[in-house]
Design an enzyme around this catalytic site. Structure first.
Site, short mmCIF file in Angstrom:
data_model
loop_
_atom_site.label_atom_id
_atom_site.label_comp_id
_atom_site.label_asym_id
_atom_site.label_seq_id
_atom_site.Cartn_x
_atom_site.Cartn_y
_atom_site.Cartn_z
N HIS A 190 0.81 -1.22 0.00
CA HIS A 190 0.00 0.00 0.00
C HIS A 190 0.84 1.26 0.00
CE1 HIS A 190 -3.38 -2.74 0.71
NE2 HIS A 190 -3.92 -1.90 -0.14
N GLU A 431 -10.79 -11.14 -5.33
CA GLU A 431 -9.37 -11.12 -4.95
C GLU A 431 -9.02 -12.33 -4.10
OE1 GLU A 431 -8.64 -7.44 -2.83
OE2 GLU A 431 -10.61 -7.47 -1.92
N ASP A 455 -4.22 -8.57 -4.43
CA ASP A 455 -4.37 -9.65 -3.47
C ASP A 455 -4.49 -11.00 -4.15
OD1 ASP A 455 -4.26 -8.65 -0.79
OD2 ASP A 455 -6.05 -7.49 -1.27
N CYS A 502 -9.31 -3.62 -10.83
CA CYS A 502 -8.79 -2.44 -10.14
C CYS A 502 -7.46 -2.74 -9.44
CB CYS A 502 -9.81 -1.90 -9.15
SG CYS A 502 -10.25 -3.10 -7.89
C1 PEP Z 1 -6.38 -5.51 -4.94
O1 PEP Z 1 -6.21 -6.33 -4.04
O2 PEP Z 1 -6.07 -5.72 -6.13
C2 PEP Z 1 -6.93 -4.17 -4.65
C3 PEP Z 1 -7.19 -3.32 -5.60
O3 PEP Z 1 -7.11 -3.83 -3.35
P1 PEP Z 1 -5.95 -3.39 -2.36
O4 PEP Z 1 -4.72 -3.12 -3.17
O5 PEP Z 1 -6.42 -2.16 -1.65
O6 PEP Z 1 -5.81 -4.56 -1.45
MG MG Z 2 -7.17 -6.09 -2.15
#
Ligand code: PEP
Ligand code: MG
Length: 573
Positions: A190, A431, A455, A502
């Site tokens: 993140h 995910e 994920d 995403c």
């Molecule tokens: C993902 O897991 O691809 C996602 C977009 O969510 P995050 O990166 O916030 O876990």
């Molecule tokens: Mg995620």
């Protein structure tokens, strides 16, 4: 000059002096002292300097980041000005004839223990974090150790850190933090994602020894290739200055694509959307020509707060976002708290495997009051624009049905009160591998699916997305991942359900041709990737990409083979 390798995590190149963000050694011994007066004056001096320092940080944070971010430092000054707190430390020095460090720590630990035992008061619990922070600061002055405080950075630097939490990164002022080098983390951790939204060039998973970079060393961070050059020669610096100019020229050329439609050479039109987490990110999304918001990470609102955000404060943010997007679609993901996005004020028990633990929808369903507050805020905001909601980390259809029932219940209650509510689409993030495998079952229930590859990849490959030592296994182009993605997209299309993505893979220039071939309907990515992705898609013929996608899932057994097919297809197109 020394050159190191790492993982390119955020585009761009920076040249500035190193600022090491390291945990200071604040250990000390308990000492019996004869001269208590001396200890008292050491204590007062350390407290005075700390207060001065906190005032400076408070002013600077107020100016650069806003009133909300500066409040915490005000609270710290208040603790150090509390006569009761000071008296207790002085009494300990005098009555036990101990050194100031020991007296300070004993009194502070005593407060923290009492506050932590007040399990039902989040506000009080937050004060224990503040007391710990303030104690660290005063101790550092008693021990003559320098604290490295992100909010104190007041000149252009490259931050060098072992690990960066999302909240460390949130404190960076982009005018000062020109680059980031960290030895933990992968491209989809993140803090790497945040550095991309903040447009700070970053290299993570640094393969050298960070101890070789000293404070003040000149450092080049190449976020395009993952190279880090320490103490560059004048020639090397010259070469990189030219690279910076090229990068800037390419960025301004891409600006021409801002208002163009994303249409492939044979007329297919996938939507290019942005991932955001704050209102600042929203501005960047609009400036980069996003056709929608494919992921609003609402947990950042919770992380940016010292206690649970109220319905009203959430409503105002959600409403602003949909209004500013002026009818373009916005997908809000309900809070994905947990994993590496811990909320200190929730005091969730420590877990051995947080990424496999109490996270996202699991927490929402377990603490429905928090979930319902968020859903009410979203429902009310839906009257002001084009708003969809998706749930993170869904593993079973039962979880989705449970979440939907709560949503319907809140919707009904608002309608009964005469509150205006828009037409909201409900979807899930895919995910968790179980949800990907059962995608066809989900398509009967949901309005859309958004694939969260960040994920999904870590769970399919059993490789922590933030762990450098296993980052070689974190393989977006592995045919196993591609087969699973294709399986999800095909299942969606068989049931007329739109398939979105995403995860960071949606903005990956080598993955985009394959995903176009698989017929992905929406690509949602960091705002800074939108224009280059649009430029790329305009060059592609989707029919040729269908052939490419089929080849990668049926003929390749490794990521390298997949990449070879991608290069061939791009050369031929
Ligand atoms: C993902 O897991 O691809 C996602 C977009 O969510 P995050 O990166 O916030 O876990
Ligand atoms: Mg995620």
């Amino acid at each position: 000059m020394t050159m190191f390798k790492g993982i390119a995590a955020s585009d761009g190149i920076a040249i500035a002096s190193a600022f090491r963000l390291t945990d200071p050694n604040l250990s000390f011994d308990k000492k019996t002292v004869d001269d208590s007066d001396h200890e008292m004056s050491r204590l007062h001096r350390a407290i005075d300097i700390s207060k001065q320092e906190l005032r400076t940080i408070q002013q600077r944070t107020l100016k650069d980041l806003g009133i909300h971010e500066s409040e915490v430092f005000k609270a710290h000054i208040a603790i150090l000005s509390d006569p009761e707190f000071l008296k207790r430390i002085e009494n300990t020095i005098l009555s036990q004839r101990v050194n100031a460090e020991y007296a300070l720590k004993t009194v502070s630990d005593g407060y923290v223990k009492i506050f932590n035992s007040m399990t039902d008061n989040d506000y009080i619990k937050q004060r224990s974090t503040d007391i710990n922070d303030v104690t660290k600061r005063v101790l550092s002055h008693l021990l003559g150790v320098k604290l490295t405080d992100p909010a104190l950075i007041d000149h252009q630097v490259v931050v060098i850190a072992h690990d960066l939490t999302p909240s460390d990164t949130a404190q960076f002022v982009p005018n000062y933090v020109k680059g980031i080098v960290s030895d933990m983390g992968g491209r989809t951790s993140h803090s790497a994602i945040m550095s991309r939204s903040m447009e700070i060039p970053a290299v993570v998973g640094f393969q050298g020894d960070l101890a070789d970079i000293h404070n003040g060393d000149e450092v080049i961070v190449d976020g395009l290739t993952g190279n880090v050059i320490v103490r560059p020669t004048p020639e090397e610096k010259h070469r990189y200055q030219a690279k910076i100019r090229d990068f800037q020229a390419r960025t301004s050329q891409l600006a021409a694509f801002k208002d163009e439609a994303t249409t492939s050479s044979d007329g297919k039109h996938p939507i290019l959307a942005a991932n955001i987490g704050t209102l600042d990110d929203l501005q960047a999304a609009i400036e980069n020509g996003a056709e929608g918001i494919g992921l609003f990470r609402t947990e950042f609102i919770y992380m940016d707060s010292e206690s649970l955000p109220t319905e009203e404060s959430q409503f105002n943010i959600y409403k602003t976002v949909v209004q500013k997007m002026a009818g373009k679609p916005v997908i809000f993901r309900t809070a994905d708290i947990g994993g590496d996005k811990d909320l200190p004020y929730l005091h969730t028990p420590h877990e051995a495997n947080p990424f496999l633990g109490y996270r996202a929808i699991r927490m929402s369903l377990d603490q429905p009051d928090i979930f319902r507050t968020q859903l009410r805020a979203l429902l009310r905001a839906s009257a002001y624009g084009n708003l969809s909601i998706m749930f993170p980390m869904i593993a079973t259809t039962i979880e989705f049905q449970h979440a939907k029932r709560i949503f319907e219940d809140e919707r009904q209650k608002l309608l009964e009160k005469g509150v205006a509510v828009g037409d909201i689409k409900l979807g899930i993030m895919v995910e968790v591998p179980a949800a990907a495998i059962l995608a066809d079952q989900f398509t009967n229930l949901v309005d859309f699916i958004s694939i969260g590859t960040n994920d999904l990849i870590q769970y399919v490959m059993a490789a922590d997305r933030g762990n450098r030592r296993v980052s070689y296994l974190y393989q977006p182009y592995n045919p196993a991942i591609l087969r699973l993605i294709k399986h999800v997209i095909d299942a969606c299309h068989e049931n007329q359900t739109p398939a979105y993505m995403c995860g960071e893979m949606a903005g990956d220039q080598k993955a985009i041709p394959i995903l176009v071939g698989m017929g992905l309907n929406e690509f949602s990515m960091s705002a800074t990737s939108i224009l280059k992705s649009r430029a790329l898609i305009k060059e592609l013929d989707s029919r040729e990409m269908v052939t490419l996608a089929n080849k990668t899932v049926s003929m390749a057994s490794t990521s390298q083979e997949v990449l070879k097919y991608v290069h061939q297809a791009l050369d031929e197109s």
